[in-house]
Motif scaffolding. Structure first.
Motif, short mmCIF file in Angstrom:
data_model
loop_
_atom_site.label_atom_id
_atom_site.label_comp_id
_atom_site.label_asym_id
_atom_site.label_seq_id
_atom_site.Cartn_x
_atom_site.Cartn_y
_atom_site.Cartn_z
N THR A 188 48.40 57.53 86.58
CA THR A 188 48.39 56.18 86.01
C THR A 188 47.36 55.31 86.72
O THR A 188 46.61 54.57 86.10
CB THR A 188 49.79 55.56 86.13
N GLY A 204 59.39 60.89 91.78
CA GLY A 204 59.71 59.46 91.84
C GLY A 204 60.60 59.02 90.71
O GLY A 204 60.24 58.97 89.61
N PRO A 245 53.92 62.97 95.38
CA PRO A 245 54.64 63.94 94.56
C PRO A 245 54.46 63.65 93.07
O PRO A 245 53.97 62.59 92.70
CB PRO A 245 56.09 63.77 94.99
N ASN A 246 54.85 64.59 92.23
CA ASN A 246 54.75 64.38 90.79
C ASN A 246 55.50 63.12 90.40
O ASN A 246 56.59 62.87 90.88
CB ASN A 246 55.33 65.58 90.04
N GLY A 247 54.88 62.34 89.53
CA GLY A 247 55.54 61.13 89.05
C GLY A 247 55.38 59.94 89.96
O GLY A 247 55.99 58.90 89.74
N SER A 248 54.53 60.05 90.98
CA SER A 248 54.40 58.94 91.92
C SER A 248 53.38 57.90 91.48
O SER A 248 53.20 56.88 92.13
CB SER A 248 54.06 59.46 93.32
N GLY A 249 52.68 58.17 90.36
CA GLY A 249 51.78 57.15 89.82
C GLY A 249 50.30 57.43 90.04
O GLY A 249 49.47 56.56 89.82
N LYS A 250 49.96 58.65 90.44
CA LYS A 250 48.55 58.96 90.70
C LYS A 250 47.72 58.90 89.43
O LYS A 250 46.69 58.23 89.37
CB LYS A 250 48.44 60.37 91.32
N ALA A 265 55.21 52.26 86.89
CA ALA A 265 54.54 53.49 87.32
C ALA A 265 53.70 53.27 88.56
O ALA A 265 53.60 54.13 89.43
CB ALA A 265 53.68 54.05 86.20
N1 LIG Z 1 52.71 56.79 78.79
C1 LIG Z 1 53.74 56.58 79.60
N2 LIG Z 1 54.81 55.88 79.17
C2 LIG Z 1 55.87 55.66 79.97
N3 LIG Z 1 55.96 56.11 81.23
C3 LIG Z 1 54.94 56.83 81.73
C4 LIG Z 1 53.78 57.11 80.94
N4 LIG Z 1 52.92 57.84 81.70
C5 LIG Z 1 53.51 58.00 82.89
N5 LIG Z 1 54.72 57.41 82.91
C6 LIG Z 1 55.64 57.36 84.07
O1 LIG Z 1 54.97 56.77 85.15
C7 LIG Z 1 55.28 57.45 86.35
C8 LIG Z 1 54.02 57.88 87.04
O2 LIG Z 1 53.44 58.91 86.29
P1 LIG Z 1 52.03 59.55 86.69
O3 LIG Z 1 51.07 58.46 86.94
O4 LIG Z 1 51.68 60.53 85.64
O5 LIG Z 1 52.37 60.29 88.06
P2 LIG Z 1 51.59 61.44 88.83
O6 LIG Z 1 50.23 61.56 88.23
O7 LIG Z 1 51.57 60.99 90.25
O8 LIG Z 1 52.38 62.70 88.67
C9 LIG Z 1 56.21 58.58 85.99
O9 LIG Z 1 57.53 58.19 86.28
C10 LIG Z 1 56.02 58.76 84.52
O10 LIG Z 1 57.20 59.18 83.92
#
Ligand SMILES: Nc1ncnc2c1ncn2[C@@H]1O[C@H](COP(=O)(O)OP(=O)(O)O)[C@@H](O)[C@H]1O
Ligand SMILES: [Mg+2]
Lengths: 330, 321
Positions: free
Chosen positions: A66, A330, A59-64, A40
């Motif tokens: 996390t 992503g 973009p969505n899913g880019s790791g913000k 992530a």
């Molecule tokens: N608890 C989790 N378990 C597995 N994968 C996760 C989890 N949380 C987020 N992800 C993955 O990590 C990536 C980053 O997610 P996220 O940090 O939420 O992105 P953003 O906030 O930028 O939209 C995504 O591909 C998401 O699917």
């Protein structure tokens, strides 16, 4: 500035990750791989200067989110380190977090409690919050986000915008040195977005460092002094917003009834990526005095209606850096 | 205070760490020195402030509709038992055998309704209510997303877990007392009160009977310590409050059934419910303490084992909900 525009996605941040005393958030090679194997966040080197409004763009899913969860000690990094307010996280949560207000992935409230009671609960969860001033601080936070009138209503009756504002109020229960706001305008109507943005500006003018994540470019351009761009868990670039936008060079736009001739002359003059759309010829401006380019057009008999540079937006910078559109997940 | 000392403080035990926070803030303030930071350095948090969350948790739990509904059901059990006994005996029948312990004595003395009601609710209603509260403790907060905000407040994982466990134990006491008080009120309204006969056949005064009833209520509450710890542990395993509650109640039913199977004789003494009904020994004269102590020891063992497991799990868990 020029090197910003030429930075490849893989060469990492253009601004070094040195964590000086004025760095509120500093990460080194911060990495999170979830148990499913999903990478992530990948080797993040982030440096957020004190007093900045720092846009964390991706973009969505880019790791913000996390990243923010790691900064707040909610999840353990797989590798790498994170320092917030000069102390290592997640070890120093007890000393660091009372000075940090956070809104993470939208507000979360107790629906069966009133707005005021929600804040009283969150405040009592902080062992450094003085119970003698609790009610007054809760009232002040409610006032700050304009929820005084709705304070006694149950939170489940709140609209999304009101919930968002109550979440912000929870982040403002104490004087904070750092505010971490994860997509604070998500799901809000334009009016709600404006309100949140002006609140962020107000808070920043008080000297609080604001770390603001967003997938909206114009939001970052409107309120942030600095920005970092994420894509697929990697940091692409970070620095002052003005430099980032300037890094992607502007576009030379020529309006003419003779687009074919114009395009030929402009190519001869060294313009790259020439695109012709009806009476508009656009491209990357050549490395020479634009007055001479214009003179060359005129002497070649091209009738010029308009000739000028269009300033690049952060979006252009993003596209230039990643080679892809912004709304790619992503 | 030097930086070295400051980092010592941050590594010290939780209690002393809380009192050192203001000094640590001052040290870090030197680096950044923003206007708001100076305010942070001014006050000294009192260690007592850490109890604010417990107080809030107790009040919040007791204000939930779900809690009130559970207590309502528990309060209704003695009412139903009392009315059933009254109807059963009003036509002159002797009440027959069967039914929960002490049930035949209720018509002579309303105080026995307290013992009967506790005996009737201890196998299922009481532990089920505890299972709901304990199972929801952490998982429910994770489910609602409020867990992340409590933790960034920062509640502290150990402190939050202790607060949740303390609140669950407080609920054990409240729930048991609700049953006992409801039974006492119904018993005194429907039946005569007075001296009573112990299981051993001796007579004790009503006052002493009341004292023993209170003691029994406390023992019954203490009998729930084990399932409370078990529920809390389950609660740290999932982000779904419903799943945690269902698992805990499911474990309760499974254990209750296994406790009835003779072939499992060898392991049954380790089931948290095995000595539950030993509370009746308090009605002997003199009191027979062996099984009572075994019960308390077993509950302590469950609290230690599952409390530690919950702590180990919760303090290292990634909070992604
Ligand atoms: N608890 C989790 N378990 C597995 N994968 C996760 C989890 N949380 C987020 N992800 C993955 O990590 C990536 C980053 O997610 P996220 O940090 O939420 O992105 P953003 O906030 O930028 O939209 C995504 O591909 C998401 O699917
Ligand atoms: Mg997100």
């Amino acid at each position: 500035m020029a090197e910003l525009s030429t930075a490849e996605p893989d060469t990492g941040p253009a601004t070094g990750p040195e964590a000086g005393p004025d760095t509120v958030i500093a990460t080194r090679a911060l990495t999170k791989r979830f148990r499913g194997g999903q990478l992530a966040v990948d080797g993040l080197d982030l440096a957020v200067p004190a007093g900045s409004v720092f846009g964390f763009l991706g973009p969505n899913g880019s790791g913000k989110t996390t990243t923010i969860r790691m900064l707040m000690g909610l999840i353990e990094p797989t590798s790498g380190t994170a320092r917030v307010l000069g102390q290592a996280m997640p070890r120093a949560t007890r000393t660091v977090l009372p000075q940090v207000g956070a809104l993470i992935e939208g507000p979360a409230l107790y629906g069966f409690l009133s707005g005021r009671d929600n804040l009283l609960r969150y405040d009592s969860a902080d062992p450094t919050a003085d119970p003698r001033t609790r009610r007054a601080r809760v009232a002040a936070a409610l006032d700050r986000v304009g929820l005084t009138a709705a304070a006694s209503k149950k939170a489940k009756a709140y609209s999304l915008g009101m919930k968002q504002r109550l979440g912000l109020a929870a982040a403002l229960l104490q004087p904070r040195r750092l505010l971490v706001l994860d997509e604070p305008t998500n799901g809000l109507d334009p009016q709600g977005m404006r309100e949140i943005r002006s609140l962020v500006r107000e808070l920043a003018s008080d000297g609080t460092t604001v770390f603001l994540s967003s997938h909206l470019l114009d939001e970052i351009e409107q309120v942030c002094s600095h920005a970092a761009v994420m894509a697929r868990g990697r940091l692409i670039i970070q620095g002052p917003v003005a430099e980032l936008a300037a890094g992607a060079r502007g576009l030379l736009v020529v309006t003419t009834p003779d687009p074919g001739d114009a395009a030929r002359v402009l190519k001869e003059q060294g313009m790259a990526d020439v695109v012709v759309e009806e009476d508009r010829v656009t491209g990357e401006p050549p490395d020479r005095d634009l007055a001479e380019v214009n003179a060359a057009l005129v002497s070649a008999g091209v009738r010029v209606r308009g000739f000028g540079l269009e300033r690049a937006s952060l979006e252009d910078a993003f596209v230039a850096l990643t080679g892809e559109g912004f709304d790619v997940a992503g | 205070m030097s930086r070295a000392e400051a980092s010592e403080v941050s590594e010290a035990s939780e209690g002393s760490r809380a009192s050192g926070i203001s000094e640590v803030s001052e040290v870090t303030d030197v680096g950044v020195g923003s206007g708001t930071a100076e305010v942070v350095g001014l006050w000294k948090p009192s260690p007592l402030w850490a109890l604010g969350l417990l107080r809030n948790e107790l009040v919040t739990t007791l204000r939930r509709w779900r809690t009130l509904a559970l207590l309502g059901v528990l309060a209704a059990v003695p009412v139903l038992v009392g009315i059933a006994v009254k109807i059963e005996t009003s036509d002159g029948a002797s009440g027959g055998g069967g039914g929960p312990a002490f049930v035949t004595q209720i018509t002579n003395n309303g105080l026995f309704l307290v013992f009967t009601a506790l005996a009737a609710t201890l196998p299922f209603f009481l532990p089920m209510a505890i299972g709901v509260i304990a199972g929801d403790a952490i998982a429910g907060e994770a489910n609602a997303g409020t867990l992340r905000y409590l933790l960034v407040a920062p509640a502290g994982r150990t402190r939050l877990l202790l607060t949740k466990y303390a609140t669950t134990l407080a609920f054990c006491v409240v729930a048991t007392l609700v049953v006992a008080l409801s039974a006492l009120i119904v018993g005194s309204l429907l039946f005569p009160l007075g001296e009573l006969t112990t299981i051993s056949g001796t007579r004790i005064s009503f006052g002493e009977g009341l004292g023993r009833a209170f003691l029994i209520a406390l023992i019954v509450a203490a009998s729930l310590i084990g399932i409370a710890a078990l529920g809390l542990f389950v609660s740290t395993l999932t982000s779904s409050g419903i799943a945690a509650m269902a698992t805990t109640v499911g474990l309760l039913i499974t254990i209750q059934i296994l406790d009835q199977i003779p072939q499992l004789h060898a392991i049954q003494p380790y089931f948290f419910s095995h000595y539950w009904l030993s509370f009746a020994d308090l009605m002997r004269d003199p009191v027979y303490w062996d099984d009572l102590f075994r019960n308390l020891g077993l509950q302590g063992l469950y609290a230690a084992v599952f409390g530690t497991a919950a702590w180990a799990r919760f303090t290292t868990k990634d909070i992604t909900a």
